[in-house]
Motif scaffolding. Structure first.
Motif, PDB file in Angstrom:
ATOM      1  N   MET A 171      35.352  47.522  65.604  1.00  0.00           N
ATOM      2  CA  MET A 171      35.455  48.001  64.219  1.00  0.00           C
ATOM      3  C   MET A 171      34.081  48.410  63.686  1.00  0.00           C
ATOM      4  O   MET A 171      33.943  49.455  63.045  1.00  0.00           O
ATOM      5  CB  MET A 171      36.076  46.920  63.324  1.00  0.00           C
ATOM      6  N   TRP A 172      33.067  47.600  63.965  1.00  0.00           N
ATOM      7  CA  TRP A 172      31.735  47.902  63.451  1.00  0.00           C
ATOM      8  C   TRP A 172      31.199  49.227  63.989  1.00  0.00           C
ATOM      9  O   TRP A 172      30.464  49.937  63.287  1.00  0.00           O
ATOM     10  CB  TRP A 172      30.759  46.785  63.829  1.00  0.00           C
ATOM     11  N   SER A 173      31.565  49.555  65.220  1.00  0.00           N
ATOM     12  CA  SER A 173      31.045  50.775  65.840  1.00  0.00           C
ATOM     13  C   SER A 173      31.553  52.037  65.146  1.00  0.00           C
ATOM     14  O   SER A 173      31.014  53.128  65.361  1.00  0.00           O
ATOM     15  CB  SER A 173      31.418  50.815  67.328  1.00  0.00           C
ATOM     16  N   GLN A 174      32.560  51.913  64.302  1.00  0.00           N
ATOM     17  CA  GLN A 174      33.108  53.074  63.597  1.00  0.00           C
ATOM     18  C   GLN A 174      32.287  53.450  62.362  1.00  0.00           C
ATOM     19  O   GLN A 174      32.512  54.495  61.756  1.00  0.00           O
ATOM     20  CB  GLN A 174      34.558  52.795  63.170  1.00  0.00           C
ATOM     21  N   ILE A 175      31.333  52.599  61.979  1.00  0.00           N
ATOM     22  CA  ILE A 175      30.522  52.838  60.785  1.00  0.00           C
ATOM     23  C   ILE A 175      29.043  52.783  61.155  1.00  0.00           C
ATOM     24  O   ILE A 175      28.618  51.909  61.929  1.00  0.00           O
ATOM     25  CB  ILE A 175      30.840  51.795  59.695  1.00  0.00           C
ATOM     26  N   PHE A 261      23.906  41.234  46.701  1.00  0.00           N
ATOM     27  CA  PHE A 261      23.988  41.445  48.144  1.00  0.00           C
ATOM     28  C   PHE A 261      25.263  42.211  48.446  1.00  0.00           C
ATOM     29  O   PHE A 261      26.371  41.736  48.167  1.00  0.00           O
ATOM     30  CB  PHE A 261      23.976  40.114  48.886  1.00  0.00           C
ATOM     31  N   ALA A 262      25.124  43.408  49.024  1.00  0.00           N
ATOM     32  CA  ALA A 262      26.282  44.285  49.252  1.00  0.00           C
ATOM     33  C   ALA A 262      26.244  44.861  50.669  1.00  0.00           C
ATOM     34  O   ALA A 262      25.746  45.975  50.885  1.00  0.00           O
ATOM     35  CB  ALA A 262      26.296  45.404  48.229  1.00  0.00           C
ATOM     36  N   PRO A 263      26.767  44.134  51.664  1.00  0.00           N
ATOM     37  CA  PRO A 263      26.806  44.652  53.030  1.00  0.00           C
ATOM     38  C   PRO A 263      27.807  45.792  53.151  1.00  0.00           C
ATOM     39  O   PRO A 263      28.706  45.949  52.331  1.00  0.00           O
ATOM     40  CB  PRO A 263      27.248  43.433  53.846  1.00  0.00           C
ATOM     41  N   LYS A 264      27.659  46.590  54.195  1.00  0.00           N
ATOM     42  CA  LYS A 264      28.605  47.681  54.453  1.00  0.00           C
ATOM     43  C   LYS A 264      29.906  47.169  55.062  1.00  0.00           C
ATOM     44  O   LYS A 264      30.965  47.762  54.882  1.00  0.00           O
ATOM     45  CB  LYS A 264      27.972  48.710  55.408  1.00  0.00           C
ATOM     46  N   ILE A 265      29.798  46.070  55.815  1.00  0.00           N
ATOM     47  CA  ILE A 265      30.958  45.522  56.532  1.00  0.00           C
ATOM     48  C   ILE A 265      30.977  44.012  56.362  1.00  0.00           C
ATOM     49  O   ILE A 265      29.929  43.361  56.456  1.00  0.00           O
ATOM     50  CB  ILE A 265      30.883  45.852  58.036  1.00  0.00           C
ATOM     51  N   ALA A 284      37.321  43.363  44.390  1.00  0.00           N
ATOM     52  CA  ALA A 284      36.213  43.119  45.325  1.00  0.00           C
ATOM     53  C   ALA A 284      36.684  42.847  46.744  1.00  0.00           C
ATOM     54  O   ALA A 284      35.878  42.697  47.655  1.00  0.00           O
ATOM     55  CB  ALA A 284      35.353  41.956  44.837  1.00  0.00           C
ATOM     56  N   GLY A 285      38.011  42.779  46.958  1.00  0.00           N
ATOM     57  CA  GLY A 285      38.520  42.563  48.306  1.00  0.00           C
ATOM     58  C   GLY A 285      38.707  43.839  49.100  1.00  0.00           C
ATOM     59  O   GLY A 285      38.998  43.791  50.296  1.00  0.00           O
ATOM     60  N   HIS A 286      38.524  44.991  48.457  1.00  0.00           N
ATOM     61  CA  HIS A 286      38.767  46.273  49.104  1.00  0.00           C
ATOM     62  C   HIS A 286      37.860  46.479  50.317  1.00  0.00           C
ATOM     63  O   HIS A 286      36.645  46.344  50.227  1.00  0.00           O
ATOM     64  CB  HIS A 286      38.547  47.401  48.093  1.00  0.00           C
ATOM     65  N   ASN A 287      38.469  46.783  51.456  1.00  0.00           N
ATOM     66  CA  ASN A 287      37.797  47.091  52.723  1.00  0.00           C
ATOM     67  C   ASN A 287      37.150  45.894  53.414  1.00  0.00           C
ATOM     68  O   ASN A 287      36.369  46.060  54.353  1.00  0.00           O
ATOM     69  CB  ASN A 287      36.764  48.221  52.557  1.00  0.00           C
ATOM     70  N   ALA A 424      33.497  51.868  54.995  1.00  0.00           N
ATOM     71  CA  ALA A 424      32.470  50.958  54.494  1.00  0.00           C
ATOM     72  C   ALA A 424      32.891  50.337  53.163  1.00  0.00           C
ATOM     73  O   ALA A 424      33.618  50.959  52.373  1.00  0.00           O
ATOM     74  CB  ALA A 424      31.152  51.715  54.319  1.00  0.00           C
ATOM     75  N   ILE A 425      32.452  49.129  52.910  1.00  0.00           N
ATOM     76  CA  ILE A 425      32.733  48.475  51.635  1.00  0.00           C
ATOM     77  C   ILE A 425      32.038  49.225  50.516  1.00  0.00           C
ATOM     78  O   ILE A 425      30.875  49.612  50.632  1.00  0.00           O
ATOM     79  CB  ILE A 425      32.247  47.012  51.658  1.00  0.00           C
TER      80      ILE A 425
END
Length: 426
Positions: A171-175, A261-265, A284-287, A424-425
């Motif tokens: 999943m991470w490799s898609q972003i 703190f706002a991570p992408k994933i 805030a649960g989106h993605n 991405a979040i």
């Protein structure tokens, strides 16, 4: 130690003596119910895992009755406490005299129950815990692989850490990210395994070029994640992973937002399995993403009822007025296995016979095919573990409110359909 097996041998000898002395020995009635013990966390911080229990057990008893099968289920609540789980397992064996114990949901429940069953020579089938913390956590010396031994009565089916690591990194490799990962690993069976430098995430992530920031183990039900958040901010982490109980992730995520703190994933095991955890976060649960073991879209049917995954999920929502939840499938599969095993066991009251029937299982269930054939496992776990498929997904806000869980990666199980790509979040 005087075990259940010793008790049965003594009882058998007493019956034989009674027969030779002219006294009537008790016969096993043909219509006596087969007694199943069931343990899960129905209260406490892990209660979300037990939300579907009543639905599954009520359905099971109704179905087996209509089939002319005589089953009784004795349900015990572990209260999300390992000590309590061991206590109720002993009660099921000694007081309730069950024929088979079924147990679900996290090493804090499955491990003490399985350990008790093994010691008491009681057949046990467990699920909903990655196989490594289940198997290794029950060994007398978890740190010495050379001393690990197979079990004779405890059997487990679920996926492993190798599967969840593959799903998350797929999943991470898609972003596009900087590949810096923050780890949230609590001081419990799951957290210690996921964060282990030999069998967990660290060695695999290192080989794949990810940098892991691990602030160390924290205690479950903590109310302050500032130390972890500061470490992740300092490490410029764009990815967060870990295995967190539901209330702790709510605390962490709210504090992360408050502290900027706002991570992408954020791919989190355990907590993000459940719609109620995500719903508690509002928008805030989106993605947010997680491993996915079972959905209404999984292409499997119940061996007991013939119902599809979609039909079982719809029935749950109709009865409870709640969204479907992943443990439905695995709780249902436990009872499918129980019926299949007991049908094949020549004597359901003999622990050795029942254990042998479990080992010989080959059954297509609501969560996929299950067989303790060692496939995909190292030799030391081959006897006692059966693997099930795993994919990954993200929670997406629906236009009308609430969330959908969208499968975003199926490389490890291509027969389970994908519903979208990773986003991405924020």
């Amino acid at each position: 130690m005087f075990t259940r097996r010793d008790f049965l041998k003594t009882t058998a000898a007493t019956g034989a003596l009674a027969a030779t002395s002219g006294l009537a020995a008790p016969a096993i009635a043909q219509d006596v119910a087969i007694k199943l013990g069931y343990v899960s966390p129905q209260t406490g911080p892990l209660a979300a895992f037990g939300e579907a229990d009543k639905f599954v057990i009520d359905s099971f008893l109704s179905t087996t009755k209509s089939m002319g099968l005589n089953y009784e289920v004795v349900v015990k609540d572990s209260q999300s406490n390992p000590n309590r789980a061991a206590e109720v397992a002993k009660e099921l064996i000694v007081t309730d005299e069950v024929n088979l114990i079924l147990v679900a949901s996290t090493p804090e429940t499955t491990n003490p129950v399985a350990t008790t069953c093994e010691a008491e020579e009681m057949p046990c089938i467990s699920t909903v815990a990655p196989w490594q913390p289940w198997f290794i956590g029950q060994q007398g010396n978890p740190g010495d692989p050379g001393s690990w031994k197979p079990f004779n009565y405890a059997y487990h089916f679920f996926w492993g850490l190798e599967d969840v690591i593959a799903v998350f990194t797929n999943m991470w490799s898609q972003i596009q990210t900087n590949k810096k990962v923050g780890g949230l690993f609590p001081n419990d069976g799951d957290g210690n395994a996921w964060g282990d430098k030999v069998v967990g995430f660290p060695p695999v992530l290192e080989k794949m070029g990810y940098g892991l920031i691990d602030p160390g183990r924290y205690q479950n039900m903590t109310d302050d994640f500032s130390a972890q958040i500061n470490a992740f901010k300092s490490g410029q982490c764009e990815i967060i992973t870990g295995v967190v109980i539901p209330p702790d992730f709510t605390t962490f995520w709210n504090q992360a937002k408050q502290q900027g703190f706002a991570p992408k994933i954020a791919s989190i095991g355990k907590a993000l399995l459940f719609p109620q955890t995500v719903e508690a976060l509002g928008n805030a649960g989106h993605n947010l993403s997680s491993e996915v073991w079972w959905t209404p879209n999984h292409p499997f049917k119940s061996s007991l009822t013939g119902e599809s995954a979609a039909q079982v999920a719809a029935a749950f929502t109709k009865v409870t007025n709640r969204p479907w939840t992943q443990p439905i499938g695995f709780a249902h599969a436990l009872f499918e296995l129980a019926v299949d095993v007991m049908k094949r066991a020549s004597d359901p009251t003999d622990s050795d016979v029942v254990a042998q029937a479990i080992a010989a299982t080959k059954l297509d269930t609501l969560v996929g095919p299950i067989a303790w054939d060692g496939r995909g496992l190292p030799p030391f776990a081959a006897k006692n573990v059966a693997k099930t498929p795993l994919v990954g997904g993200q929670w997406r806000l629906k236009d009308g409110g609430g969330y959908d869980l969208v499968i975003t990666d199926n490389k490890t199980a291509p027969n389970i359909p994908v519903g979208g790509k990773m986003e991405a979040i924020g």
